[in-house]
Scaffold this motif. Structure first.
Motif, short mmCIF file in Angstrom:
data_model
loop_
_atom_site.label_atom_id
_atom_site.label_comp_id
_atom_site.label_asym_id
_atom_site.label_seq_id
_atom_site.Cartn_x
_atom_site.Cartn_y
_atom_site.Cartn_z
N GLY A 1 37.73 38.24 59.67
CA GLY A 1 39.00 37.47 58.66
C GLY A 1 39.41 37.41 57.27
N LEU A 2 37.90 36.41 57.25
CA LEU A 2 37.86 35.53 56.07
C LEU A 2 37.63 37.10 54.61
CD1 LEU A 2 35.15 33.38 57.30
CD2 LEU A 2 37.42 32.78 57.33
N LEU A 3 37.21 36.41 53.06
CA LEU A 3 37.13 37.49 52.48
C LEU A 3 35.71 37.51 52.53
CD1 LEU A 3 39.11 35.17 49.64
CD2 LEU A 3 40.18 37.36 50.16
N ASN A 4 35.93 38.95 52.25
CA ASN A 4 34.71 39.52 52.09
C ASN A 4 33.64 39.21 50.60
OD1 ASN A 4 35.24 41.93 50.32
ND2 ASN A 4 36.72 42.58 52.12
N ARG A 5 32.28 39.56 50.83
CA ARG A 5 31.57 40.03 50.11
C ARG A 5 32.25 40.15 48.46
NH1 ARG A 5 25.19 39.58 49.60
NH2 ARG A 5 24.49 39.30 47.32
N GLN A 6 33.01 40.82 48.44
CA GLN A 6 32.94 41.95 47.50
C GLN A 6 34.54 41.39 46.47
OE1 GLN A 6 32.70 43.21 50.86
NE2 GLN A 6 30.69 44.30 50.02
N THR A 7 35.05 40.37 47.00
CA THR A 7 36.32 39.44 46.41
C THR A 7 35.70 38.88 45.75
OG1 THR A 7 36.39 38.15 48.18
CG2 THR A 7 37.74 40.13 48.04
N PHE A 8 33.86 38.40 45.88
CA PHE A 8 33.92 36.55 45.36
C PHE A 8 33.45 36.95 43.96
CE2 PHE A 8 29.98 34.50 43.88
CZ PHE A 8 30.03 33.21 44.22
N GLU A 9 32.92 37.52 43.46
CA GLU A 9 32.79 37.96 42.00
C GLU A 9 33.81 37.23 41.15
OE1 GLU A 9 30.23 40.46 38.49
OE2 GLU A 9 31.36 40.78 40.15
N ALA A 10 35.53 38.37 41.69
CA ALA A 10 36.38 38.23 40.91
C ALA A 10 36.88 36.75 41.06
CB ALA A 10 37.58 39.44 41.42
N ASN A 11 36.65 35.55 42.48
CA ASN A 11 37.46 34.36 42.67
C ASN A 11 36.53 34.14 41.81
OD1 ASN A 11 40.05 34.67 44.85
ND2 ASN A 11 38.15 36.47 45.93
N ILE A 12 35.20 34.05 42.05
CA ILE A 12 34.40 32.96 40.95
C ILE A 12 34.67 32.87 39.72
CG2 ILE A 12 32.47 33.94 41.10
CD1 ILE A 12 33.04 30.72 42.34
N ASN A 13 34.78 33.93 39.04
CA ASN A 13 35.26 33.59 37.60
C ASN A 13 36.15 33.39 37.88
OD1 ASN A 13 33.06 35.40 36.95
ND2 ASN A 13 33.79 37.68 37.40
N LYS A 14 36.92 33.75 38.32
CA LYS A 14 38.49 33.31 37.66
C LYS A 14 38.88 31.69 37.72
CE LYS A 14 42.15 35.29 40.04
NZ LYS A 14 43.10 35.18 41.12
N ILE A 15 38.35 31.29 38.59
CA ILE A 15 38.06 29.77 38.99
C ILE A 15 37.11 29.09 37.00
CG2 ILE A 15 37.17 27.71 40.04
CD1 ILE A 15 37.98 29.32 42.41
N SER A 16 35.77 29.40 36.86
CA SER A 16 35.10 28.71 36.15
C SER A 16 35.79 29.96 35.17
CB SER A 16 34.14 30.08 36.31
OG SER A 16 33.24 30.62 36.88
N SER A 17 36.40 30.36 35.00
CA SER A 17 37.17 30.69 33.04
C SER A 17 38.27 29.30 33.58
CB SER A 17 37.94 32.06 33.26
OG SER A 17 36.54 32.45 33.29
N LEU A 18 38.75 28.97 34.43
CA LEU A 18 39.46 27.75 34.75
C LEU A 18 39.46 26.66 34.09
CD1 LEU A 18 43.00 27.51 35.47
CD2 LEU A 18 41.96 26.90 37.14
N ILE A 19 38.47 26.19 35.09
CA ILE A 19 37.29 25.29 34.43
C ILE A 19 36.89 24.88 33.05
CG2 ILE A 19 35.42 24.08 34.73
CD1 ILE A 19 36.17 24.16 37.80
N LEU A 20 36.32 26.37 32.59
CA LEU A 20 35.53 26.50 31.18
C LEU A 20 37.48 26.09 29.85
CD1 LEU A 20 33.03 26.80 29.02
CD2 LEU A 20 33.24 28.91 29.13
#
Length: 360
Positions: free
Chosen positions: A169-188
């Protein structure tokens, strides 16, 4: 507003537009915006209740007309999960009212009607929508809300299912890239925004104390031997229970992924490395002392890194955490190591290509 104010084609067009969205947070904001436009209100908020029923996450959409001389323009202010807050007393009262009467909460204040509408999931209140109207909620407006929430709830369930690991029931690997890119952009973007003009071309150095996110890879020690000794059914039971402990240990808005096999990834907000270390070490200790049926105890190794503007590529962030995990696995297991600490102490070299995970 009557039923004629919002025709069926208009509502259907809104639904078609909503159901093309694949990002859950963007989907929720678009839902708020759509409701605001259909109900003709300037602002609408959503209080998403946490499982502890003490705190919630606040989302808000507002659109106001701003007059500047002879110009009139629409200014939109959009916020997604601005902060985790204690559930306000009024929301708490509305929740009790809805649970008791099965009706939306409507309260007249300052010549306007405050409407608090429940969003249900599996017959349980998941969120509370709030907005103000100059009049009582009409049947037409109620039809708009219930129709939109009903259809979008079904769509979101499908969206959730496509993004979740079927076992844990956790997020799957396919959703990882979109989430990490969103956070990276937010921080940058946040760090770039810290540079301010002082005198035309001169810029200040960034201020210290920037808030950070942490990414950690969690790997179950000796998982193959568990499968070999107890069978894959018990192995799946271990994965289920570990994911359960993860959900209990981390906050509801932290991103928890099953990355494949016995490997998990967590991304969470932490003000500094010391706080991040404490959160992860608490989880490692919790797993070490947790009693798993038949197997009794297991341990995990954890490799972690901070996400910053200097390291914002998804593959690079993952590689740094994986390098720290590799060190933990080959130096005794049942350990937590941060890439930054290992690098500073000379235990590892800064090799960006060292990550052993095949990233997509």
């Amino acid at each position: 507003m009557t039923n004629k104010d919002v025709g069926t084609p208009s509502l259907l067009n809104r639904l078609v537009s909503l159901t093309t969205i694949r990002d859950i947070e963007l989907f929720e904001l678009s839902l708020l915006k759509t409701l605001a436009e259909l109900l003709k209100v300037n602002q609408i908020s959503m209080y998403k209740l946490n499982p502890d029923n003490k705190t919630c996450w606040l989302s808000a959409y507002s659109a106001k007309l701003i007059e500047d001389g002879n110009k009139r323009q629409l200014s939109e202010s959009q916020e997604i999960y601005t902060s985790e807050i204690i559930i306000p007393d009024e929301i708490r009262s509305a929740q009790l009212w809805v649970e008791t009467t099965k009706k939306p909460y409507i309260h007249l204040q300052s010549e306007k009607f405050l409407v608090i509408y429940p969003v249900l999931a599996a017959s349980k209140i998941e969120s509370m929508l709030t907005f103000e109207l100059p009049h009582m909620l009409t049947e037409g407006e109620m039809l708009i809300i219930t129709s939109l929430l009903s259809i979008t709830h079904n769509f979101r369930s499908l969206l959730d299912e496509s993004q979740k690991d079927k076992l844990t029931g956790l997020l799957n690997r396919q959703t990882f890239e979109a989430n990490i890119n969103k956070i990276s952009s937010l921080i940058l973007n946040a760090e770039l925004g810290r540079y301010q003009d002082t005198s035309n071309r001169n810029r200040r150095r960034p201020k210290t104390g920037t808030e950070k996110f942490c990414l950690a890879i969690i790997d179950i020690d000796n998982f193959k031997s568990i499968n070999d000794k107890f069978g894959h059914v018990m192995g799946d039971e271990v994965l289920l229970l570990l994911s359960y402990v993860m959900k209990q240990n981390f906050r509801s808005k932290d991103l928890l992924f099953r990355f494949g096999g016995e490997e998990f990834v967590v991304i969470f907000h932490a003000p500094d490395q010391a706080d991040a270390y404490q959160i992860l070490e608490r989880f490692r200790t919790k797993i070490e002392t947790y009693r798993f049926p038949q197997i009794n105890t297991i341990t995990v190794s954890i490799g972690a890194t901070l996400i910053s503007g200097m390291c914002h590529l998804a593959s690079e962030i993952l590689g740094r955490a994986d390098q720290a995990l590799y060190y933990a696995k080959h130096n005794g297991k049942n350990q937590l190591h941060f890439h930054e600490i290992l690098l500073e102490s000379g235990c590892i070299e800064d090799n960006k290509e060292s990550g052993s995970i095949d990233f997509f």
